[in-house]
Motif scaffolding. Structure first.
Motif, PDB file in Angstrom:
ATOM      1  N   SER A  47      66.626  36.876 -27.006  1.00 40.35           N
ATOM      2  CA  SER A  47      67.107  36.717 -28.385  1.00 40.35           C
ATOM      3  C   SER A  47      67.422  35.259 -28.656  1.00 40.35           C
ATOM      4  O   SER A  47      67.725  34.487 -27.753  1.00 40.35           O
ATOM      5  CB  SER A  47      68.344  37.579 -28.634  1.00 40.35           C
ATOM      6  N   SER A  48      67.311  34.923 -29.909  1.00 38.65           N
ATOM      7  CA  SER A  48      67.662  33.590 -30.385  1.00 38.65           C
ATOM      8  C   SER A  48      68.411  33.799 -31.695  1.00 38.65           C
ATOM      9  O   SER A  48      68.491  34.921 -32.192  1.00 38.65           O
ATOM     10  CB  SER A  48      66.392  32.756 -30.601  1.00 38.65           C
ATOM     11  N   ILE A  52      64.589  38.436 -32.274  1.00 41.46           N
ATOM     12  CA  ILE A  52      64.602  39.148 -31.001  1.00 41.46           C
ATOM     13  C   ILE A  52      63.140  39.220 -30.572  1.00 41.46           C
ATOM     14  O   ILE A  52      62.279  39.632 -31.348  1.00 41.46           O
ATOM     15  CB  ILE A  52      65.159  40.580 -31.149  1.00 41.46           C
ATOM     16  N   GLU A  53      62.849  38.811 -29.353  1.00 43.31           N
ATOM     17  CA  GLU A  53      61.477  38.813 -28.844  1.00 43.31           C
ATOM     18  C   GLU A  53      61.382  39.822 -27.704  1.00 43.31           C
ATOM     19  O   GLU A  53      62.165  39.760 -26.754  1.00 43.31           O
ATOM     20  CB  GLU A  53      61.070  37.428 -28.338  1.00 43.31           C
ATOM     21  N   ARG A 106      59.371  53.760 -24.227  1.00 42.73           N
ATOM     22  CA  ARG A 106      60.487  52.844 -23.990  1.00 42.73           C
ATOM     23  C   ARG A 106      61.238  52.671 -25.303  1.00 42.73           C
ATOM     24  O   ARG A 106      60.633  52.500 -26.352  1.00 42.73           O
ATOM     25  CB  ARG A 106      59.998  51.483 -23.500  1.00 42.73           C
ATOM     26  N   VAL A 107      62.543  52.687 -25.239  1.00 45.60           N
ATOM     27  CA  VAL A 107      63.396  52.588 -26.417  1.00 45.60           C
ATOM     28  C   VAL A 107      64.369  51.436 -26.204  1.00 45.60           C
ATOM     29  O   VAL A 107      64.991  51.335 -25.154  1.00 45.60           O
ATOM     30  CB  VAL A 107      64.168  53.910 -26.647  1.00 45.60           C
ATOM     31  N   VAL A 108      64.480  50.582 -27.219  1.00 44.36           N
ATOM     32  CA  VAL A 108      65.390  49.439 -27.158  1.00 44.36           C
ATOM     33  C   VAL A 108      66.266  49.465 -28.394  1.00 44.36           C
ATOM     34  O   VAL A 108      65.767  49.511 -29.524  1.00 44.36           O
ATOM     35  CB  VAL A 108      64.614  48.099 -27.097  1.00 44.36           C
ATOM     36  N   SER A 131      57.925  40.770 -32.241  1.00 44.85           N
ATOM     37  CA  SER A 131      58.892  39.803 -32.751  1.00 44.85           C
ATOM     38  C   SER A 131      59.673  40.450 -33.889  1.00 44.85           C
ATOM     39  O   SER A 131      59.093  40.886 -34.880  1.00 44.85           O
ATOM     40  CB  SER A 131      58.174  38.550 -33.245  1.00 44.85           C
ATOM     41  N   VAL A 132      60.984  40.520 -33.718  1.00 44.49           N
ATOM     42  CA  VAL A 132      61.863  41.132 -34.716  1.00 44.49           C
ATOM     43  C   VAL A 132      62.767  40.041 -35.278  1.00 44.49           C
ATOM     44  O   VAL A 132      63.715  39.616 -34.614  1.00 44.49           O
ATOM     45  CB  VAL A 132      62.714  42.262 -34.094  1.00 44.49           C
TER      46      VAL A 132
END
Length: 146
Positions: A47-48, A52-53, A106-108, A131-132
């Motif tokens: 994250s930045s 969120i990458e 997969r869940v994030v 990329s979020v």
């Protein structure tokens, strides 16, 4: 006086090993930050202040068989990988099969400040990159009193 145990040391060592093996899966259970280590596909998340990458490592999977969805701050990557093992018959025997095959998911869980409408995904060389972006935060301002 010499102390002697009625239980041989090998038995105690085996029980200790068994206890560690039984506790091991519980220690690696999924958390809010992602899945258990060793889950397929492996992911990297960074994250930045602006985004969120997420990198999903899915070699050998066709991009059209991947499904990426985001709903209420939860990113889900799912799909299926076909088995690379030869068909089972009387003339061939598989001795080791370590490559995962089958359906996966997969869940994030993402933070609250993401912009779900601007999510972008690309697949290149077996890596899905999602990329979020984060929403622009309102900067504090002084309110004048009249």
């Amino acid at each position: 006086m010499i102390y002697r145990s009625f239980i041989p040391r090998e038995v105690i060592a085996q029980l200790d090993r068994l206890q560690r093996e039984l506790q091991h899966p519980a220690e690696r259970s999924p958390s809010i930050r992602g899945g258990a280590p060793g889950s397929f596909p492996a992911i990297n998340l960074s994250s930045s202040p602006t985004a969120i990458e997420i990198c999903v490592f899915a070699p050998g999977i066709a991009p059209e068989s991947l499904d990426v969805q985001i709903e209420r701050g939860v990113l889900t990557v799912s799909g299926e990988r076909a088995s690379a093992l030869p068909a089972s018959d009387a003339q061939s025997t598989v001795h080791i099969g370590e490559r995962f095959a089958g359906r996966f998911r997969r869940v994030v869980t993402l933070p609250d400040d993401i912009d779900g409408a601007a999510v972008a995904a690309r697949y290149r060389n077996g890596v899905l990159h999602v990329s979020v972006p984060r929403r622009a935060a309102e900067s504090p301002r002084k309110i004048e009193i009249n």
